[in-house]
Design an enzyme around this catalytic site. Sequence first.
Site, PDB file in Angstrom:
ATOM      1  N   VAL A 130       0.969  -1.062   0.290  1.00 25.98           N
ATOM      2  CA  VAL A 130      -0.005  -0.369   0.283  1.00 25.98           C
ATOM      3  C   VAL A 130       0.794   1.355   0.063  1.00 25.98           C
ATOM      4  O   VAL A 130       0.711   2.261  -0.595  1.00 25.98           O
ATOM      5  CB  VAL A 130      -1.025  -0.358   1.186  1.00 25.98           C
ATOM      6  CG1 VAL A 130      -2.023   1.439   1.131  1.00 25.98           C
ATOM      7  CG2 VAL A 130      -2.104  -0.798   1.197  1.00 25.98           C
ATOM      8  N   ALA A 131       2.295   1.286   0.782  1.00 20.62           N
ATOM      9  CA  ALA A 131       2.484   1.919   0.878  1.00 20.62           C
ATOM     10  C   ALA A 131       3.490   2.529  -0.842  1.00 20.62           C
ATOM     11  O   ALA A 131       3.984   3.930  -1.141  1.00 20.62           O
ATOM     12  CB  ALA A 131       4.174   1.871   2.071  1.00 20.62           C
ATOM     13  N   ASP A 163      -2.892  16.345 -43.788  1.00 20.07           N
ATOM     14  CA  ASP A 163      -2.861  16.235 -45.541  1.00 20.07           C
ATOM     15  C   ASP A 163      -3.531  17.742 -45.965  1.00 20.07           C
ATOM     16  O   ASP A 163      -3.296  18.379 -44.980  1.00 20.07           O
ATOM     17  CB  ASP A 163      -4.763  15.842 -45.489  1.00 20.07           C
ATOM     18  CG  ASP A 163      -4.856  15.423 -46.838  1.00 20.07           C
ATOM     19  OD1 ASP A 163      -4.725  15.120 -47.592  1.00 20.07           O
ATOM     20  OD2 ASP A 163      -6.358  15.532 -46.346  1.00 20.07           O
ATOM     21  N   ASN A 214      -3.480   7.605   0.044  1.00 21.96           N
ATOM     22  CA  ASN A 214      -3.140   7.605  -0.783  1.00 21.96           C
ATOM     23  C   ASN A 214      -4.022   8.235  -1.592  1.00 21.96           C
ATOM     24  O   ASN A 214      -3.954   8.989  -2.283  1.00 21.96           O
ATOM     25  CB  ASN A 214      -2.826   6.065  -1.170  1.00 21.96           C
ATOM     26  CG  ASN A 214      -1.588   6.424  -0.861  1.00 21.96           C
ATOM     27  OD1 ASN A 214      -0.226   6.708  -0.097  1.00 21.96           O
ATOM     28  ND2 ASN A 214      -0.883   4.700  -0.864  1.00 21.96           N
ATOM     29  N   ASP A 245      -4.351  12.880  -0.541  1.00 15.36           N
ATOM     30  CA  ASP A 245      -3.489  12.680  -2.061  1.00 15.36           C
ATOM     31  C   ASP A 245      -3.903  13.648  -3.217  1.00 15.36           C
ATOM     32  O   ASP A 245      -3.623  13.692  -3.717  1.00 15.36           O
ATOM     33  CB  ASP A 245      -2.401  11.618  -2.052  1.00 15.36           C
ATOM     34  CG  ASP A 245      -1.414  11.237  -1.470  1.00 15.36           C
ATOM     35  OD1 ASP A 245      -1.156  12.379  -0.284  1.00 15.36           O
ATOM     36  OD2 ASP A 245      -0.353  10.510  -1.446  1.00 15.36           O
TER      37      ASP A 245
END
Length: 949
Positions: free
Chosen positions: A276-277, A323, A694, A698
């Site tokens: 998890v880290a 093009d 996290n 975060d």
Amino acid sequence: KSKHKLCLIDVKAKFEVDPEIGLTENEAQKRLNAYGPNKLIEAKKETVMQMFLGEFKDPLVLILLVAAVIDAVIAIINGNEIADWAEVGVILAIVILNAVIGTAQEAKAAQSLEALKKMSSPSCTVRRDGKLKTVKATEVALGDVVILEEGTITPADVRLTTSVNLKSDEASLTGESVPSEKDCNALLKGDHAVGDESNIAHSSCPISYGRGEGIVVGTGMNTQIGKIASMLQENNEETPLQKKLAELGKILGFICIGIVPEDIINLFTAAIALAVAAVPEGLPAVVTIVLAMGMSKMVKVNAIVRKLPSVETLGAVTYVCSDKTGTLTQNRMTIKKVYANNQIIDADKVDIHSEEFELVTKGMMLDSNASINGDRYGDPTEIALLDFAHLFNIEKEETEKSSLPRIDEMPFDSVRKMMSTIEADGTIIFTKGALDSILSRANRILINGEVRDITDGDIANINNAAKELAQQAFRVLAFAIHNGEKINEDNLIYVGMVAMIDPPRLEAKPAVEKLHRAGITTVMITGDHADTALAIGRELGIATSPEQTMTGAEIDKCTPEQLQELVKTKRIFARVSPENKVEIVKAIKANGGIAAMTGDGVNDAPSLKAADVGIAMGITGTDVAKSAADIVLADDNFASIEKAVEEGRGIYSNIKKTIFFLLSSNFAEILVMFLATCANIIAPMTAMQLLWINLITDSLPAIALGRDDKDPDIMNNAPRNPKDGIFAHGGFKFNMFYGFIIFIIVFAAFLIPVIYGVTKYGLTWNQMMASESLKEVLIAGRDKSIYANWNDVYNALNNGTNLNSILSADGIKSMEIFLNANPMYAKGNTGTELDIGEAIHAISCFEDARTMAFTTLGLAELFHMIGMSNIKKSFIYVFKGTNWFFIVAFGFGLILQILVTEVPGLTDIFLGHSNGLEWYNWMICAALGIVPLIVHEIAVPFLRKREVI
């Protein structure tokens, strides 16, 4: 033999058909059964479930799945504790959410083959058993005799057996603005570009003029459009960022391997915490969200993003392969020059009151069958004549009604190369056509208001003027008049000629210049002739000399290695096939370039798909091109590409800031968990706390960084090197540095309560480190007769309440026996055993240590976000910009962190108890948490001249 090389006798013999009778119904059905229906084969589609399962191949996702399995094992071993299963649920929820987002994006992928099917003609006319019959296009068989007329769409590749002034609009295949003339009697030798196969009418191309018949020589996937469809079935490559993130995921996976504690439970616990880290769980979702926000920014510059990863790829583009027709040019033939009275005049400076110029303008307008009154229809050349007359308020329909009605006409054909009409009761004949055809029949000339015999000098002047115009890639159309009662084309009076071209878009040249300043090379790739392409290229600043031009025939003779060298210097590729376009794009990519390909026709679809970024035109683009592209320009404006590149660069910069922010935070978590495990220190944070940091703490700051304003000077920089990794230019050191800073302050926050417990209560280091196991014994109770609520025990101790009111006498006695029997819990200073109260204090200090580490990490990352907004400027610039989301992210993150630390119920889930931090502990956490921002301010002068992000 190739289809265009077959003579009519060979075609009839090969397909065993008489064009006057056609196939029999039985024979047609046999061939349909043998070769299949006349339709494109669909690529095998992925089901929604297959797309969903495909999302689980990402290394980051696999790490999380392994962590979830390990967590489930622990939950079972621990007796199915709710807290353990909660972690499993959170991890699986993350994985499923990311998979759902990815599946939703993939479900919007290109539907190119479906669009190609829609282009197919629904019905057509064939001759069977000597009779004309209308059949579905899918029922056309090899050898069928197809009848082609103006306005119909060719149902298959047809080798013409009859052609009368036949023209086919093959712009979607060749890129040419002018319809291709067809001649059934042409016998072609050698290899030819699609646009030069004059005896073949190609599938899905409309007939714009004349009529004809032919034998079907290719159906379904064996047609030219079928070749394109087969090329579109190839899978897309991953974009550079996708590849780099996949590599990063593998690296992070290896980090999780190799730590083996003493027992299996500790092994599993350490494995989950470390996984998890190491894994930034929110990274896939946050990057997707940032890309989606970038998509909204792109809409504001008229760039509609179909595939999210193309947003970041656009910022790395080093080549824009465009093009010509409809992209760099207006896809609208326009008269730019007029020649009369021995002078070439710009179209917008013509004196319409001059007899010669008025005759040229009005006469050529009337000598046409096009219309711009309401819907625009007709041959593009004739539409240009009407547009030119319209500049002087002269309208065809009005003129025919009021003064010069058409009496008769002699239509254009490929032999005469002229068209004539007789107007005004047979008093005047207008003739337009190829210059050589007009001059061969002209014996007089109108010049300066006087009709006289034409001389060799006049013809030399006219031919010199025509040559001068041709060198500028103009298409010249001559005009003559004649008087007579019956229409004829002899003894013509030459009047003048017009020069036309499909002109560049006005905004294209400035866009090419801006891209050049940004270090991006513009390359023209077209099916048109080299001279025309070079003239447009010179005007736009794409090329300066013929040496920078290359044709499709020359490409066909090259090996892939030779082409790789040539694309480094060539800037215009003319008369190319769809396969050539793909080869050019692949050669650029093989040289390490990041290629964006623009286009609008069917012929552009394979190269759009092969490029790193395919950009289709939204207005004039075909469904096929749009479906194959990553980005669609809503305004068909080449200049929007430059704006999109600028936005793409800004978005990539923001994505990199976001990734660095997340990874530096995760490096800190890795260091905390890794070193704690190596030092035999109990984990400073739980897996649940790490997941919270996290995903929640975060994520909002990461989104704030992702929607930050772009640097105003971003287009003055060269494109980033596509070979550069995420950590190029010191990026790895940058991440490790800030990761180490955050690690130091988090570990300091963890150690403060531990040191306090050792000094105040005389506890040993080992006792503090074993406090979690002690709590498990005392509260969870390996002796099933002992159960108590930890919060009740803790509060009773602090409030002076007798533990007898919470625990039974037998329970207290059992715990005392456990403490006395375990040498780990002997008091360090006195040598006497711990009593229950001291044991509970040890547990309390440890829980404060873990809570402070958790809170400090959350606060540190909020302050880290502010510093990461611009590593080259002071954080005060954050509050001068328009990104108010920084304040929202910081405030919301702080509130959430307070809630999980102080609100009962939430604290039980995330902290394992309901005892929050004292105010002085909050002050310590805040003082430590602001350290990353202070370090950012100190580092600004050192990072100002570095390209870390």
